[in-house]
Motif scaffolding. Sequence first.
Motif, mmCIF file in Angstrom:
data_model
loop_
_atom_site.group_PDB
_atom_site.id
_atom_site.type_symbol
_atom_site.label_atom_id
_atom_site.label_comp_id
_atom_site.label_asym_id
_atom_site.label_seq_id
_atom_site.Cartn_x
_atom_site.Cartn_y
_atom_site.Cartn_z
ATOM 1 N N ARG A 1 0.816 -1.223 0.000
ATOM 2 C CA ARG A 1 0.000 0.000 0.000
ATOM 3 C C ARG A 1 0.853 1.278 0.000
ATOM 4 N N LYS A 2 2.117 1.149 -0.338
ATOM 5 C CA LYS A 2 3.063 2.267 -0.232
ATOM 6 C C LYS A 2 2.707 3.461 -1.124
ATOM 7 N N TYR A 3 2.165 3.211 -2.296
ATOM 8 C CA TYR A 3 1.842 4.291 -3.233
ATOM 9 C C TYR A 3 0.338 4.378 -3.422
ATOM 10 N N PRO A 4 -0.180 5.595 -3.547
ATOM 11 C CA PRO A 4 0.488 6.898 -3.452
ATOM 12 C C PRO A 4 0.749 7.273 -2.000
ATOM 13 N N ASN A 5 1.734 8.136 -1.827
ATOM 14 C CA ASN A 5 2.035 8.672 -0.501
ATOM 15 C C ASN A 5 2.555 10.095 -0.647
ATOM 16 N N PRO A 6 2.405 10.901 0.403
ATOM 17 C CA PRO A 6 2.816 12.308 0.295
ATOM 18 C C PRO A 6 4.332 12.515 0.275
ATOM 19 N N ILE B 1 -0.018 2.584 -10.356
ATOM 20 C CA ILE B 1 0.488 1.210 -10.306
ATOM 21 C C ILE B 1 -0.599 0.302 -10.870
ATOM 22 N N ASP B 2 -0.222 -0.526 -11.821
ATOM 23 C CA ASP B 2 -1.151 -1.475 -12.418
ATOM 24 C C ASP B 2 -0.600 -2.887 -12.252
ATOM 25 N N VAL B 3 -1.459 -3.801 -11.820
ATOM 26 C CA VAL B 3 -1.065 -5.200 -11.700
ATOM 27 C C VAL B 3 -1.216 -5.843 -13.074
ATOM 28 N N VAL B 4 -0.112 -6.356 -13.598
ATOM 29 C CA VAL B 4 -0.110 -7.007 -14.907
ATOM 30 C C VAL B 4 -0.458 -8.483 -14.746
ATOM 31 N N LYS C 1 3.285 -14.409 -6.355
ATOM 32 C CA LYS C 1 4.132 -13.771 -7.374
ATOM 33 C C LYS C 1 3.307 -12.704 -8.074
ATOM 34 N N SER C 2 3.881 -11.513 -8.217
ATOM 35 C CA SER C 2 3.184 -10.400 -8.862
ATOM 36 C C SER C 2 4.097 -9.708 -9.853
ATOM 37 N N HIS C 3 3.479 -9.175 -10.894
ATOM 38 C CA HIS C 3 4.170 -8.305 -11.845
ATOM 39 C C HIS C 3 3.344 -7.034 -11.943
ATOM 40 N N ARG C 4 3.967 -5.907 -11.613
ATOM 41 C CA ARG C 4 3.262 -4.625 -11.647
ATOM 42 C C ARG C 4 4.016 -3.660 -12.555
ATOM 43 N N LEU C 5 3.265 -2.735 -13.135
ATOM 44 C CA LEU C 5 3.842 -1.661 -13.945
ATOM 45 C C LEU C 5 3.611 -0.359 -13.192
ATOM 46 N N MET C 6 4.688 0.398 -12.963
ATOM 47 C CA MET C 6 4.600 1.647 -12.204
ATOM 48 C C MET C 6 4.785 2.830 -13.137
ATOM 49 N N CYS D 1 7.181 8.237 -16.987
ATOM 50 C CA CYS D 1 8.199 7.205 -17.141
ATOM 51 C C CYS D 1 7.642 5.933 -16.507
ATOM 52 N N TYR D 2 8.128 4.782 -16.962
ATOM 53 C CA TYR D 2 7.573 3.518 -16.499
ATOM 54 C C TYR D 2 8.657 2.579 -15.996
ATOM 55 N N ALA D 3 8.274 1.756 -15.025
ATOM 56 C CA ALA D 3 9.163 0.726 -14.495
ATOM 57 C C ALA D 3 8.354 -0.550 -14.329
ATOM 58 N N SER D 4 9.028 -1.672 -14.491
ATOM 59 C CA SER D 4 8.417 -2.983 -14.326
ATOM 60 C C SER D 4 8.920 -3.572 -13.013
#
Length: 195
Positions: free
Chosen positions: A23-28, A36-39, A50-55, A75-78
């Motif tokens: 639950r870290k994001y979003p945060n101030p 954040i999207d769960v792929v 096991k999870s794969h998320r796109l940030m 910008c995106y990160a996997s």
Amino acid sequence: MKIWTSEHTFTHPWETVVQAAWRKYPNPMNPSVVGIDVVERSVTPSGILKSHRLMSTAWGLPTWAVNILGASESCYASEHSEVDPSSKTMTLRSRNVSFCNIISIDENLKYMQHPTDKSSTLLTQEAVVNVRGVPLSSYMESMITSTISKNASKGRQAMEWVIGKISTEARDFKQEAQICMDNVLPSSRANTSSL
């Protein structure tokens, strides 16, 4: 190539810290993570989640960096993660997707029950930064690792903020449940006494 490492102990149980990590994001403290999207998500036969998320992030890069990189607003990160409740470990491996032909940032985080204090959680972090094909690559690597270090501190503050939020939610839920029980029990007692 530059390598950055860090270690931090949270004075909270592993289960609490892992809930906060989800639950870290979003945060101030770090508003640059905007989505954040769960792929993909699955549980192995041995019980490992096991999870794969796109940030999605808005880095707010300086103008000179935008000119060199040809950056866009987002910008995106996997991120690939594994949660093993039996060994009380959560590992997260992330890599940038944006600008990966110029800059690669491979980050590994591991949350584990502290080996000497079962009521605490040990976080180890490592980031490997590699900039290639642009002028001043060593300088840019140093700048990026410095930013990662500052963001890691903000990330730990964000975790404490989320843990506080979870504690408040649990306390509020407990109070609401008690009010409901107090309202239900007197009427049940009255109904049983009249029988």
